[in-house]
Design an enzyme around this catalytic site. Sequence first.
Site, PDB file in Angstrom:
ATOM      1  N   SER A   1       0.844  -1.197   0.000  1.00  0.00           N
ATOM      2  CA  SER A   1       0.000   0.000   0.000  1.00  0.00           C
ATOM      3  C   SER A   1       0.880   1.248   0.000  1.00  0.00           C
ATOM      4  CB  SER A   1      -0.949  -0.043   1.201  1.00  0.00           C
ATOM      5  OG  SER A   1      -0.221  -0.207   2.407  1.00  0.00           O
TER       6      SER A   1
ATOM      7  N   ASP B   1       3.707  11.863   9.133  1.00  0.00           N
ATOM      8  CA  ASP B   1       2.340  12.250   9.465  1.00  0.00           C
ATOM      9  C   ASP B   1       1.715  11.334  10.508  1.00  0.00           C
ATOM     10  OD1 ASP B   1       2.106   9.946   8.015  1.00  0.00           O
ATOM     11  OD2 ASP B   1       1.022  10.841   6.328  1.00  0.00           O
TER      12      ASP B   1
ATOM     13  N   HIS C   1       3.162   7.436   7.729  1.00  0.00           N
ATOM     14  CA  HIS C   1       4.149   7.186   6.681  1.00  0.00           C
ATOM     15  C   HIS C   1       5.563   7.501   7.177  1.00  0.00           C
ATOM     16  CE1 HIS C   1       0.299   7.828   4.479  1.00  0.00           C
ATOM     17  NE2 HIS C   1       0.701   6.667   3.975  1.00  0.00           N
TER      18      HIS C   1
END
Length: 233
Positions: free
Chosen positions: A14, A185, A188
């Site tokens: 992902s 964040d 990530h």
Amino acid sequence: MVGPRRPVIVLFGSSIVQYSFGHGGWGAILAHLYSRQADVVLRGYGGWNSRQALQVLPTVFPKDAPVQPSLVIVYFGGNDSSTPLPDGSSYHVPLSEYKENMRQIGLYIRSLSEMTRVIFLSCPPINEKMIDKSVPRTYEACRDYSNACIEMCNELSRTDPSFKVIDLFNAIEKCHDWTDTCFLDGIHFSSVASDIVVGEIVKAISEAKWEPSLYFGDLPTEFEEMCPVRPIN
């Protein structure tokens, strides 16, 4: 295809994978390490979970492809672990389904060729204080999905040493001040976390008893025998 033919390493996952080729990202670092030994190929799909990944396996990894990967590094779990919403709009996949999806992903990839190896990356922790409040995720759920991935891979590796798993949850948490230094964040990876990921991947490959070895230090350097032409002063 361009030649000569090299081993192919595919990163499949992902957004943790999709963003890994950014500056200082773990995919970019791997590509640099293997720059004259293997081709590192990105197949990252932001926002995806293991259910979606399972659906596209035959398209991303066709069994009749003339060249099959030597290694696939698989990461799904962060989106799967998100909190389910009443309207069903979240990325959530129930834990038991996630574990079975990952098993099927691993078995499919392993079936591509006798020499294809698989490394799973388990779900890393998150910093809940940093993430957007609209993102329904918890630290505890990430831990549960990490453990499920590790358990699943350990089950596979008991009968097939081609499977390995990296415990990213604990690897990240070993970093001093990981909550402040490892994320952009809250989810990530920063360059600090990417360095950790690469270190764990390189360690796993170097310790694997795979023949032939896929450790970058063991692979031949392409055209090493051809010395660069040096200008005459």
